[in-house]
Design an enzyme around this catalytic site. Sequence first.
Site, PDB file in Angstrom:
ATOM      1  N   GLU A 470     -31.876 -52.192   1.841  1.00 16.05           N
ATOM      2  CA  GLU A 470     -30.983 -53.035   2.624  1.00 16.05           C
ATOM      3  C   GLU A 470     -29.641 -53.773   1.957  1.00 16.05           C
ATOM      4  O   GLU A 470     -29.055 -54.052   2.936  1.00 16.05           O
ATOM      5  CB  GLU A 470     -31.963 -54.574   2.567  1.00 16.05           C
ATOM      6  CG  GLU A 470     -33.168 -54.042   3.409  1.00 16.05           C
ATOM      7  CD  GLU A 470     -34.088 -55.257   3.482  1.00 16.05           C
ATOM      8  OE1 GLU A 470     -34.893 -55.496   4.524  1.00 16.05           O
ATOM      9  OE2 GLU A 470     -34.095 -56.168   2.422  1.00 16.05           O
ATOM     10  N   GLU A 613     -41.880 -61.653  -5.985  1.00 15.59           N
ATOM     11  CA  GLU A 613     -41.105 -60.383  -5.419  1.00 15.59           C
ATOM     12  C   GLU A 613     -40.239 -59.599  -6.445  1.00 15.59           C
ATOM     13  O   GLU A 613     -40.473 -58.426  -6.330  1.00 15.59           O
ATOM     14  CB  GLU A 613     -40.152 -60.777  -4.034  1.00 15.59           C
ATOM     15  CG  GLU A 613     -39.577 -59.631  -3.433  1.00 15.59           C
ATOM     16  CD  GLU A 613     -38.758 -60.117  -2.398  1.00 15.59           C
ATOM     17  OE1 GLU A 613     -38.392 -59.133  -1.541  1.00 15.59           O
ATOM     18  OE2 GLU A 613     -38.576 -61.250  -2.192  1.00 15.59           O
TER      19      GLU A 613
END
Length: 676
Positions: A470, A613
């Site tokens: 991304e 994460e």
Amino acid sequence: MKHYFTLLLTLCIFSIEAQNYKESPWHIQAQDIDPNNYYGITVANGMVGMVSSPEPLKIDEVILNGVFDYYQRGRVSNILKTFSHMNMHLEVDKRRVGRNDISNYAQTLDMKTAKLITSFDVGNKVAVKHELMSLRNLPYTAMSIIEVTAKSDVEIVPINYIEAPNHLSDVRNLYSEIDRPHVLIPLMSSVAYSPGKKKVATSTSFIFPEKHGHEPKIIHEDWDYNMHLMKFKRTLKAGETYRFALVGSTLSSVQNQDPHNEAERLTIYAKLEGINRLETAHLKAWNTLWESDIIIEGDLESQRAVRSALYHLYAFARKGTAYSLSPMGLSGLGYNGHVFWDTELWMYPPLLALQPDIAKSILEYRFQRLGAAKENAFAHGYDGAMFPWESAEDGSEDTPVWALTGPFQQHITATVGWAFWKYYEVTKDKEWLATRGYPVLKEVADFWSSRVERNGPGSYDINNVIGANEWEENIDNNAFTNGMVKTVLEYTSKAAEALGKIANPDWRHVAENIPILKFPDGTTKENATYNGVMIKQGDVNLLAYPLKVITDETTIRKDLAYYEPRLSPEGPAMGGAILTALYSRLGDHKKAYEMFKKSYKPNELPPFGVLAETAGGTNPYFATGAGGMLQSVIFGIGGLDITNGGIVQLDAKLPKQWKKLTITGVGVDKKTYVVD
């Protein structure tokens, strides 16, 4: 003397349990609980998630699956944080117990039984054991079993309170007692509305060991608009153990048109089922889930970590629903509880292999929102269906406007189609393919046929997208996007043929002309303008696994050598997991183990080792990372592969740290695969 031996036996049992936990592959002990550095672990049943607290007998938050509203997060929806209904206080000899009053405080997650077990002592007065369950057999109901063992003559007052979060309005607190000839049913309930006027309700009741007429007297206190409580008093003799339970149900108008009455009905039902029947049914349901397991011999740390990942995916989803998985599951409000590609590419494959019925529910979520995806495609000028990057309740785009991922991370549409075909490969369920699979695949294929820019042979370009990495925005001919589109167009053609239909020839024609770009030396190029910068995750490497768009070993090794050093240490856990699978399939088992450890170990947070994460992150529980780690074991080290012929096992070899790997309950036939 009798009371002394009873107490000694009780304390010995607690001590033996604690000692066994340290060597158990089924238990995760909280080590050195520090309230200021505490990341809770979740007990959940796929519908109601309860996150642990460092405070005794407390729950940090309660998350209700499938319910979204607009609150605290600006202009996009958030999964609903609902009433905290299973909280307890305990008064001992007229003093309310707090952290400063207890010793020997321990919290342990029993993954086998999906219980959070908390124990502590209150001076020389009582020893307390508390077991919290989100009942697997009753999707909206939870139970706590509390045992209080007196060390000396003592008076205890257990208190259950229901607390409403600030975003709920028009809170109504109610208490009633239903008196029947054989039982008295105390019922404490709360009802309120979310900001979007969804009705939410919860109800709790005690289960006592005493016969009717001898139950403790319940006292109800309504403190203020957002909190009320019920409590009872009990006098214990030294050595006596008092065991009782609290049951509570919570749901919303999304699940039931009349959540208030239904919450009370479900709580009454649980109350009259009783502790033993509830617990037995809960354990039976989890035993059935654990028939599909991953057993690692010779490496307790890895075993516990893998089983924790599996436990969380099982806890965050359930069969027979149309609910999906968010990156944080039911562990909190992270990523607003929305559904991303994280589900289909990362969390879904392990569940497809081990729990096909749960995988089916995840796909049903997408099928029921196909209409919204078609509207999204229409709005962007395309045919077919364009699934949103962030999906919530109705399946429309729910990505914040400032995040360009919403309109541009279109690879999710191909990934959804990919997941649908994989389900058919595993189950060969032709009726499902006809009624669910093919209708979705066809719309996906039609979208991509209209989306590509037809610039000549070999140049059916997919421009202006964001890929798996991304950090590269609005780029052309992204490797993963193009590879996944080529794959799903072929899968759609196969789906048509499996149903005796004539596949649209344009689907394969488009697939054959979508380019996969290369550097001059043959290394796969991430996108048309990629120049070697640091990447968030291994976009290109996904073409070798799981897509198999690249199968040539020389190219796979080139791509690994080029992109692994460019993986940012600040990227999510999944990058390392994919490299584990690739190195395993290439036979480099030392490197595979190194990447396996790297994919989760730096992300563990105290005191339970829940996953963040990223390394050093603080947003647990990252179920996406758990899915990646499980794929590295199942489809990498374990050698399993999903093919047109179902699940097969490739040649596999263990890292030297493991003595044996057994994967049980695989696929619809519940097969067992072994690597030793």
